[in-house]
Design a protein around this motif. Sequence first.
Motif, PDB file in Angstrom:
ATOM      1  N   PHE B 104     -40.914 -17.346 -18.527  1.00  0.00           N
ATOM      2  CA  PHE B 104     -40.498 -17.674 -19.897  1.00  0.00           C
ATOM      3  C   PHE B 104     -39.415 -16.743 -20.436  1.00  0.00           C
ATOM      4  O   PHE B 104     -38.402 -17.199 -20.968  1.00  0.00           O
ATOM      5  CB  PHE B 104     -41.725 -17.649 -20.831  1.00  0.00           C
ATOM      6  N   SER B 133     -35.606 -12.463 -30.901  1.00  0.00           N
ATOM      7  CA  SER B 133     -36.258 -13.769 -31.055  1.00  0.00           C
ATOM      8  C   SER B 133     -37.112 -14.125 -29.836  1.00  0.00           C
ATOM      9  O   SER B 133     -38.182 -14.710 -29.992  1.00  0.00           O
ATOM     10  CB  SER B 133     -35.239 -14.864 -31.344  1.00  0.00           C
ATOM     11  N   ILE B 137     -40.881 -14.985 -30.408  1.00  0.00           N
ATOM     12  CA  ILE B 137     -41.449 -16.291 -30.022  1.00  0.00           C
ATOM     13  C   ILE B 137     -42.596 -16.076 -29.026  1.00  0.00           C
ATOM     14  O   ILE B 137     -43.663 -16.673 -29.146  1.00  0.00           O
ATOM     15  CB  ILE B 137     -40.357 -17.202 -29.401  1.00  0.00           C
ATOM     16  N   PHE B 141     -46.411 -17.208 -29.969  1.00  0.00           N
ATOM     17  CA  PHE B 141     -47.084 -18.290 -29.250  1.00  0.00           C
ATOM     18  C   PHE B 141     -48.276 -17.779 -28.433  1.00  0.00           C
ATOM     19  O   PHE B 141     -49.363 -18.328 -28.517  1.00  0.00           O
ATOM     20  CB  PHE B 141     -46.091 -19.017 -28.327  1.00  0.00           C
ATOM     21  N   LEU B 144     -50.567 -14.580 -30.908  1.00  0.00           N
ATOM     22  CA  LEU B 144     -51.080 -14.954 -32.229  1.00  0.00           C
ATOM     23  C   LEU B 144     -51.756 -16.331 -32.215  1.00  0.00           C
ATOM     24  O   LEU B 144     -52.831 -16.520 -32.768  1.00  0.00           O
ATOM     25  CB  LEU B 144     -49.907 -14.938 -33.227  1.00  0.00           C
ATOM     26  N   LEU B 145     -51.088 -17.302 -31.583  1.00  0.00           N
ATOM     27  CA  LEU B 145     -51.589 -18.670 -31.645  1.00  0.00           C
ATOM     28  C   LEU B 145     -52.392 -19.074 -30.407  1.00  0.00           C
ATOM     29  O   LEU B 145     -53.014 -20.137 -30.394  1.00  0.00           O
ATOM     30  CB  LEU B 145     -50.414 -19.646 -31.843  1.00  0.00           C
ATOM     31  N   VAL B 147     -51.240 -20.012 -27.533  1.00  0.00           N
ATOM     32  CA  VAL B 147     -50.632 -21.119 -26.785  1.00  0.00           C
ATOM     33  C   VAL B 147     -49.992 -20.533 -25.520  1.00  0.00           C
ATOM     34  O   VAL B 147     -49.083 -19.713 -25.623  1.00  0.00           O
ATOM     35  CB  VAL B 147     -49.549 -21.831 -27.632  1.00  0.00           C
ATOM     36  N   PRO B 148     -50.452 -20.927 -24.334  1.00  0.00           N
ATOM     37  CA  PRO B 148     -49.859 -20.351 -23.116  1.00  0.00           C
ATOM     38  C   PRO B 148     -48.440 -20.843 -22.887  1.00  0.00           C
ATOM     39  O   PRO B 148     -48.123 -21.995 -23.164  1.00  0.00           O
ATOM     40  CB  PRO B 148     -50.789 -20.850 -22.006  1.00  0.00           C
ATOM     41  N   LEU B 149     -47.573 -19.929 -22.391  1.00  0.00           N
ATOM     42  CA  LEU B 149     -46.177 -20.331 -22.115  1.00  0.00           C
ATOM     43  C   LEU B 149     -45.872 -20.165 -20.624  1.00  0.00           C
ATOM     44  O   LEU B 149     -46.328 -19.239 -20.003  1.00  0.00           O
ATOM     45  CB  LEU B 149     -45.216 -19.480 -22.942  1.00  0.00           C
TER      46      LEU B 149
END
Lengths: 503, 149
Positions: B104, B133, B137, B141, B144-145, B147-149
Amino acid sequence: MNELFTWQGLMALIGGGLYGAIFGSVPGLTATLAVALFIPIAFFLDPVLALPAIIAITAVAIYAGDVGSVVAKIPGTPASAAYVEELYEIARRRGAKYALGISAMGSMVGGLFGTVLLIFAATTLATVAKNFSSFEYFWIAILGLTAGIFASSGSSLKALISLLVGVLFSTVGIDPTLGYARFDFDSPNMLGGLNFIVAMIGLFGFSEVLQNVFARGTVERRRVPTTAGSKALAFFWEPILLMLRNKLLVLRSSLIGTFVGFLPGAGADIAAWVASSLQKLAGRRGEQDEEAEDRVVLAGTNSNNAAVASAWIPALSLGLPGDTTTAIVLGVFIMKGITPGPLLFEQQPGLVMALFGAFLVANVVLLPVFGFLTAYIAAYVVRIPVNLLLGVIAGICIVGAYAINNNPFDVAVMVLMGLFAFVLRMGDFPLAQVVLGMVLGPILEQSFMVSAIKSRWNLVAFFDRPIAIGLMLATVVLVAAGLRIKAQAAAAERLARLERSED
Amino acid sequence: MDRPRMTNLLFGLAFILAGTWVWFETRGFPTLRDGHPGPALFPGLLAIALATCGVALLLHAVVQPARLVAEFRTFSLQGHGLLRVLLVVLLGLLYPLFHRQIGFVPSSAALIFGVTVLLRAKWWLAAVVTVASTWGIYLAFTRLLGVPL
């Protein structure tokens, strides 16, 4: 109810609200996804804590979907797409705090309206919803699409084309009658159809990047937004005054939101589209004043949060999901061994009261607080130079599209949708209508095919039922009014042009 | 022919072609057992409507006086602009490939830096924005959230 006002209950509400605010603000991360990712946590929580947290997540996330519209013209939810242009313009004209203030305060009032009806009329309204069959859903979809055509400020023909393209996109993948794969190009990724959240990121976000990359140095620079008056005044007081000046509009939009919201499968997206489209149409009839855009946003935000609350009416009373979020909530009910339906009110009065309380707290306390916090941050973000901001937006678009399913194919779809939208923008075709087509397309096709097969292809059946006839007549009236208003606007424009040429 | 009129003409032709292609595609779709239209019905109707709207747009471009057509936005096909757009599209389409190969952080950084430079930002400013950024980001992701990237 008592459990809700313990420190654990309040933490669940505050945590849910914060989680919803962050999720809703990021393009691609929707309220539904936020709730879905919350399920593993909900599994370990008492239902009296888990369900209020879900309510806080959805109420705040739907509002926070507007933050992307204000910062970069990227709607966070399909509901926000209904008034993205207007919200973006208000932010440039009056500042991000005022723009998001209309959104938050409008959502608060709409949410309260929906909650009051949820508390006092859940069982009655659920009975009405039960009378809606596929025939009525077909006419609702037609009504929504018609409103979308006339809501466009430009050419109705181009709005119609955008809408047709959107509905056509919705036919990609497995069809609802035979399960036949359409336009899949032999790719298993296409079988599930085009994800409209991915499409929306491309249509609004990535196309904005492409537009600016294309016209580097030759387009007008973004106007620097200004904040009128003090911050709290712009966020709280001025939107409240706007609502007081437009009481009937607030009532109408909240009613539309509640009505559309409690229909199983409809939800906040369609509610926002219908309410804001009607307001755009009504606004074009009268003199255009400075508040015309504000009223469109107010109508949309009133109705979408009213729908969030009323979507729980069929879920609690009948065990039918009003939208995707309540479908997940019903899963949580089952997971916790609770049977939703009329008996829920007798067997679990404490839980029902906690849900009602959570809706009230989410709308009266969390929405204004987290709304102000996000507006405060957004007001700084919009001041970042456009070339730097757009680089970051390109990154968020790509990551947001990827994060939905962790599928690289979605990134390609998003990029191609962005390119397609860039081309459409060149021809002055509206983009919001493409999203509307993608949202309403599946409802339209499924309800038509089910109705046609049910009636053995006797199409007269579409005009047999009283509610269906009422919705059809409403569509006819909308077409007549839309054509008339468009004709009047065109005549006024011709006259103005003639006067200008004589001068 | 003036440019806005030409734009509408081209779009009209494109929609006629798109509608015709969709219509021919739907001819291969199966029907229901009783012979009634099935999966082909909706896309078929939409194809006809799209092609008809294309004809209307085309006629609109031909028949309308130039001053009325001029209400539509004009644009010029600047070669450099189109090249930049295609570069960004290419960067976006290559992203999944790079993401799989190098992960990523480098792939996102390359994309953000490329777009920011194409938007005429100074290279050092673009580099600062890229680092900040990408990091932001990634943290938002994944940490905090969740969500795996």
